[in-house]
Design a protein around this motif. Structure first.
Motif, PDB file in Angstrom:
ATOM      1  N   PHE A 106       0.759  -1.297   0.015  1.00 34.62           N
ATOM      2  CA  PHE A 106      -0.024   0.157  -0.057  1.00 34.62           C
ATOM      3  C   PHE A 106       0.868   1.499   0.011  1.00 34.62           C
ATOM      4  CE2 PHE A 106      -2.587  -3.056   2.251  1.00 34.62           C
ATOM      5  CZ  PHE A 106      -3.643  -3.103   1.312  1.00 34.62           C
ATOM      6  N   VAL A 107       1.938   1.337   0.893  1.00 29.91           N
ATOM      7  CA  VAL A 107       2.745   2.419   1.037  1.00 29.91           C
ATOM      8  C   VAL A 107       3.146   2.695  -0.436  1.00 29.91           C
ATOM      9  CG1 VAL A 107       4.968   3.295   1.987  1.00 29.91           C
ATOM     10  CG2 VAL A 107       3.082   2.044   3.328  1.00 29.91           C
ATOM     11  N   SER A 108       3.928   1.685  -1.252  1.00 28.55           N
ATOM     12  CA  SER A 108       4.560   1.865  -2.520  1.00 28.55           C
ATOM     13  C   SER A 108       3.511   2.478  -3.545  1.00 28.55           C
ATOM     14  CB  SER A 108       5.156   0.707  -2.906  1.00 28.55           C
ATOM     15  OG  SER A 108       3.901  -0.444  -3.255  1.00 28.55           O
ATOM     16  N   LYS A 109       2.144   2.330  -3.109  1.00 32.12           N
ATOM     17  CA  LYS A 109       1.379   2.967  -4.171  1.00 32.12           C
ATOM     18  C   LYS A 109       0.664   4.338  -3.941  1.00 32.12           C
ATOM     19  CE  LYS A 109      -0.231  -1.409  -6.047  1.00 32.12           C
ATOM     20  NZ  LYS A 109      -0.546  -2.477  -4.690  1.00 32.12           N
ATOM     21  N   ILE A 110       1.281   4.952  -2.826  1.00 33.85           N
ATOM     22  CA  ILE A 110       1.014   6.158  -2.166  1.00 33.85           C
ATOM     23  C   ILE A 110       1.386   7.243  -3.566  1.00 33.85           C
ATOM     24  CG2 ILE A 110       1.375   8.387  -0.625  1.00 33.85           C
ATOM     25  CD1 ILE A 110       1.610   6.304   1.493  1.00 33.85           C
ATOM     26  N   ASP A 111       0.543   7.882  -3.799  1.00 31.58           N
ATOM     27  CA  ASP A 111       0.452   9.012  -4.897  1.00 31.58           C
ATOM     28  C   ASP A 111       0.619   8.503  -6.006  1.00 31.58           C
ATOM     29  OD1 ASP A 111      -0.043  11.228  -3.651  1.00 31.58           O
ATOM     30  OD2 ASP A 111       2.042  12.167  -3.800  1.00 31.58           O
ATOM     31  N   SER A 133      -5.359   4.199  -4.006  1.00 34.27           N
ATOM     32  CA  SER A 133      -4.567   3.770  -3.311  1.00 34.27           C
ATOM     33  C   SER A 133      -4.355   4.799  -1.734  1.00 34.27           C
ATOM     34  CB  SER A 133      -3.145   3.760  -3.775  1.00 34.27           C
ATOM     35  OG  SER A 133      -3.207   3.122  -5.047  1.00 34.27           O
ATOM     36  N   ASN A 134      -4.398   6.086  -2.071  1.00 33.83           N
ATOM     37  CA  ASN A 134      -4.314   6.776  -1.202  1.00 33.83           C
ATOM     38  C   ASN A 134      -5.628   6.877  -0.168  1.00 33.83           C
ATOM     39  OD1 ASN A 134      -2.215   7.614  -2.397  1.00 33.83           O
ATOM     40  ND2 ASN A 134      -2.991  10.105  -2.889  1.00 33.83           N
ATOM     41  N   ALA A 135      -6.667   6.471  -0.671  1.00 34.99           N
ATOM     42  CA  ALA A 135      -7.858   6.456   0.138  1.00 34.99           C
ATOM     43  C   ALA A 135      -7.721   5.155   1.110  1.00 34.99           C
ATOM     44  CB  ALA A 135      -9.210   6.236  -0.783  1.00 34.99           C
ATOM     45  N   ILE A 136      -7.234   4.106   0.461  1.00 30.93           N
ATOM     46  CA  ILE A 136      -6.987   2.854   1.232  1.00 30.93           C
ATOM     47  C   ILE A 136      -6.145   3.085   2.500  1.00 30.93           C
ATOM     48  CG2 ILE A 136      -5.973   0.695   1.350  1.00 30.93           C
ATOM     49  CD1 ILE A 136      -7.171   0.112  -1.408  1.00 30.93           C
ATOM     50  N   LEU A 174      -5.571   1.376  17.990  1.00 33.07           N
ATOM     51  CA  LEU A 174      -4.312   0.772  17.588  1.00 33.07           C
ATOM     52  C   LEU A 174      -3.391   1.920  16.808  1.00 33.07           C
ATOM     53  CD1 LEU A 174      -6.295  -2.237  15.672  1.00 33.07           C
ATOM     54  CD2 LEU A 174      -4.963  -2.342  18.120  1.00 33.07           C
ATOM     55  N   ASN A 175      -2.147   1.507  17.067  1.00 27.75           N
ATOM     56  CA  ASN A 175      -1.222   2.171  16.608  1.00 27.75           C
ATOM     57  C   ASN A 175      -0.950   1.694  15.014  1.00 27.75           C
ATOM     58  OD1 ASN A 175       0.753   4.264  17.741  1.00 27.75           O
ATOM     59  ND2 ASN A 175       0.308   2.963  19.347  1.00 27.75           N
ATOM     60  N   VAL A 176      -0.380   2.770  13.983  1.00 24.74           N
ATOM     61  CA  VAL A 176       0.042   2.041  12.797  1.00 24.74           C
ATOM     62  C   VAL A 176       1.354   2.404  12.540  1.00 24.74           C
ATOM     63  CG1 VAL A 176      -0.274   2.394  10.360  1.00 24.74           C
ATOM     64  CG2 VAL A 176      -2.382   2.889  12.227  1.00 24.74           C
ATOM     65  N   VAL A 177       2.054   1.354  12.096  1.00 23.56           N
ATOM     66  CA  VAL A 177       3.494   1.543  11.635  1.00 23.56           C
ATOM     67  C   VAL A 177       3.277   1.386  10.040  1.00 23.56           C
ATOM     68  CG1 VAL A 177       5.635   0.529  11.589  1.00 23.56           C
ATOM     69  CG2 VAL A 177       4.262   0.163  13.433  1.00 23.56           C
ATOM     70  N   ALA A 178       3.827   2.278   9.149  1.00 19.90           N
ATOM     71  CA  ALA A 178       4.022   2.278   7.657  1.00 19.90           C
ATOM     72  C   ALA A 178       5.224   1.306   7.420  1.00 19.90           C
ATOM     73  CB  ALA A 178       3.955   3.515   7.281  1.00 19.90           C
ATOM     74  N   GLU A 179       5.161   0.256   6.755  1.00 20.83           N
ATOM     75  CA  GLU A 179       6.291  -0.639   6.305  1.00 20.83           C
ATOM     76  C   GLU A 179       6.661  -0.217   4.769  1.00 20.83           C
ATOM     77  OE1 GLU A 179       4.365  -4.692   6.401  1.00 20.83           O
ATOM     78  OE2 GLU A 179       6.340  -4.757   7.575  1.00 20.83           O
ATOM     79  N   GLY A 180       8.010  -0.318   4.663  1.00 20.18           N
ATOM     80  CA  GLY A 180       8.368  -0.206   3.386  1.00 20.18           C
ATOM     81  C   GLY A 180       8.453   1.312   2.853  1.00 20.18           C
ATOM     82  N   VAL A 181       8.700   2.334   3.940  1.00 19.86           N
ATOM     83  CA  VAL A 181       8.663   3.716   3.725  1.00 19.86           C
ATOM     84  C   VAL A 181       9.950   3.985   2.706  1.00 19.86           C
ATOM     85  CG1 VAL A 181       8.531   6.157   4.123  1.00 19.86           C
ATOM     86  CG2 VAL A 181       7.193   4.161   5.397  1.00 19.86           C
ATOM     87  N   GLU A 182       9.881   4.134   1.347  1.00 19.18           N
ATOM     88  CA  GLU A 182      11.216   4.665   0.733  1.00 19.18           C
ATOM     89  C   GLU A 182      11.211   5.861   0.411  1.00 19.18           C
ATOM     90  OE1 GLU A 182      11.080   1.636  -2.529  1.00 19.18           O
ATOM     91  OE2 GLU A 182      11.602  -0.081  -1.177  1.00 19.18           O
ATOM     92  N   THR A 183      10.321   6.669   0.056  1.00 21.31           N
ATOM     93  CA  THR A 183      10.480   8.127  -0.467  1.00 21.31           C
ATOM     94  C   THR A 183       9.878   9.286   0.461  1.00 21.31           C
ATOM     95  OG1 THR A 183       8.337   8.111  -1.545  1.00 21.31           O
ATOM     96  CG2 THR A 183       9.817   7.025  -2.838  1.00 21.31           C
ATOM     97  N   GLN A 184      10.312  10.488   0.555  1.00 26.34           N
ATOM     98  CA  GLN A 184       9.945  11.517   1.146  1.00 26.34           C
ATOM     99  C   GLN A 184       8.417  11.714   0.935  1.00 26.34           C
ATOM    100  OE1 GLN A 184      12.285  12.731   3.325  1.00 26.34           O
ATOM    101  NE2 GLN A 184      10.718  14.374   3.903  1.00 26.34           N
ATOM    102  N   THR A 185       8.046  11.582  -0.426  1.00 22.72           N
ATOM    103  CA  THR A 185       6.594  11.726  -0.602  1.00 22.72           C
ATOM    104  C   THR A 185       5.662  10.862   0.206  1.00 22.72           C
ATOM    105  OG1 THR A 185       7.413  12.275  -2.954  1.00 22.72           O
ATOM    106  CG2 THR A 185       4.968  11.773  -2.509  1.00 22.72           C
ATOM    107  N   GLN A 186       6.003   9.649   0.252  1.00 23.71           N
ATOM    108  CA  GLN A 186       5.373   8.432   1.011  1.00 23.71           C
ATOM    109  C   GLN A 186       5.235   9.062   2.386  1.00 23.71           C
ATOM    110  OE1 GLN A 186       7.642   5.074  -0.145  1.00 23.71           O
ATOM    111  NE2 GLN A 186       6.822   4.696  -1.971  1.00 23.71           N
ATOM    112  N   TYR A 187       6.230   9.342   3.001  1.00 23.18           N
ATOM    113  CA  TYR A 187       6.700   9.716   4.589  1.00 23.18           C
ATOM    114  C   TYR A 187       5.635  10.742   4.614  1.00 23.18           C
ATOM    115  CZ  TYR A 187       8.638  11.526   8.595  1.00 23.18           C
ATOM    116  OH  TYR A 187       9.072  12.082   9.918  1.00 23.18           O
ATOM    117  N   GLU A 188       5.844  11.844   3.706  1.00 24.47           N
ATOM    118  CA  GLU A 188       4.885  13.121   4.243  1.00 24.47           C
ATOM    119  C   GLU A 188       3.571  12.666   4.090  1.00 24.47           C
ATOM    120  OE1 GLU A 188       6.779  16.276   1.755  1.00 24.47           O
ATOM    121  OE2 GLU A 188       8.298  16.376   2.860  1.00 24.47           O
ATOM    122  N   PHE A 189       3.035  11.769   3.085  1.00 22.92           N
ATOM    123  CA  PHE A 189       1.606  11.583   3.021  1.00 22.92           C
ATOM    124  C   PHE A 189       1.196  10.876   4.271  1.00 22.92           C
ATOM    125  CE2 PHE A 189      -1.868   8.710   2.298  1.00 22.92           C
ATOM    126  CZ  PHE A 189      -2.605   9.271   1.336  1.00 22.92           C
TER     127      PHE A 189
END
Ligand code: C2E
Ligand code: CA
Ligand code: CA
Ligand code: CA
Length: 278
Positions: free
Chosen positions: A204-209, A214-217, A230-245
């Motif tokens: 899911f993270v890789s499809k952000i933007d 995907s953003n909606a999910i 529940l806490n959320v951890v995002a896995e596989g964060v590779e780009t600044q864009t993903q992180y900021e979203f």
């Protein structure tokens, strides 16, 4: 025969035979890997919105003398299929506990070290009891451990799963659902099980933007998790864009190459200390 085999049945079955042989070979090599000290753990930081390391995930590595590094995605399923996963899981636990003791001696403070537990391991009758016994013997506080389970671990008898989880949770161990969103189980378990965290799967993270849906999910999963405390951890964060979203939509913590690859023990300690100072 050769001609026919190029794209036909013969080649197919020869290939399958080869794959099966190779699997058997890896399985038998894996049997010796613990004793031969070919296994190790690496640790990947999970950071909060300030970049501070709140948790590290232990990830297993196998360096075979002839075949080199064999990825866990290859050997974990084979270990599960051959009954070696219990032994492997125990090794991971002991190694991670030794690391937790080292962290404490070094004065490094983390919420927890996260350990992956395979469904097959978890669904063994005495998993919770055995785990708590080991922690007690080693003098490790249960709240220093977080278990990562995929939804496959929940597919069997939910009452039995809940009993084991309640026991772990009462002892202070937190439980995260790994690869969230990729399993097939119904979401109702989120209400009935004592979970602390969802790990939003990297797919899911890789499809952000990449597209709106995907953003909606991603947004929906974060909101749902928070609604369930529940806490959320995002896995596989590779780009600044993903992180900021993710940051903008309230994701609690982050894991991925943008911050760090999994690191050897000494390097992860340095990483934790260096981000704490800056
Ligand atoms: P996982 O639990 O979902 O672990 C995350 C995987 O994503 C790790 O792969 C990690 O190295 C990789 N990763 C982290 N950040 C990024 C990123 O930004 N981009 C990309 N492309 N990948 C990233 P790894 O170490 O190869 O492990 C694969 C899987 O093997 C794990 O997936 C887990 O299911 C299993 N595994 C690893 N160690 C253990 C273990 O000790 N016990 C059990 N039962 N399973 C394990
Ligand atoms: Ca994991
Ligand atoms: Ca995962
Ligand atoms: Ca995964």
């Amino acid at each position: 025969v050769k001609e026919r085999g190029r794209d036909g049945y013969l080649l197919y079955s020869a290939e399958m035979e080869e794959v099966a042989q190779h699997s058997l070979f890896i399985q038998s090599e894996l049997r010796g890997a613990i004793a031969e000290k070919q296994l190790s753990l690496v640790y990947q930081p999970i950071v909060d919105c300030r970049g501070l390391v709140v948790c590290v995930e232990a990830l297993l590595r196998w360096n075979h003398p002839q075949m080199g590094n064999i990825p866990p995605s290859t050997f974990i399923p084979l270990a599960e299929g051959s009954g070696l996963i219990e032994e492997l899981g125990e090794w991971v636990l002991l190694e991670a506990c030794a690391f937790i003791n080292t962290l404490q001696e070094t004065g490094v403070l983390l919420d927890a070290v996260a350990i992956n537990v395979s469904a097959r391991q978890f669904n063994q009758g005495e998993f919770a009891e055995d785990l708590l016994k080991v922690l007690h013997r080693l003098g490790i506080k249960p709240n220093a451990i977080e278990l990562e389970l995929t939804e496959y671990a929940l597919l069997t008898n939910l009452d039995v799963v809940k009993q084991a989880m309640d026991k772990l949770r009462q002892a202070g161990i937190s439980i995260a659902i790994d690869d969230f969103g990729t399993g097939y189980s119904s979401l109702s378990y989120l209400q009935s099980l004592p979970l602390s965290r969802l790990k939003l799967d990297a797919s899911f993270v890789s499809k952000i933007d990449v597209n709106e849906s995907s953003n909606a999910i991603v947004k929906a999963i974060i909101d749902m998790a928070h609604g369930l405390n529940l806490n959320v951890v995002a896995e596989g964060v590779e780009t600044q864009t993903q992180y900021e979203f993710l940051l903008q939509h309230g994701c609690d913590s982050f894991q991925g190459y943008l911050f760090s690859r999994p690191l050897k023990q000494a390097d992860i300690v340095n990483y934790i200390e260096s981000v704490a100072v800056n």
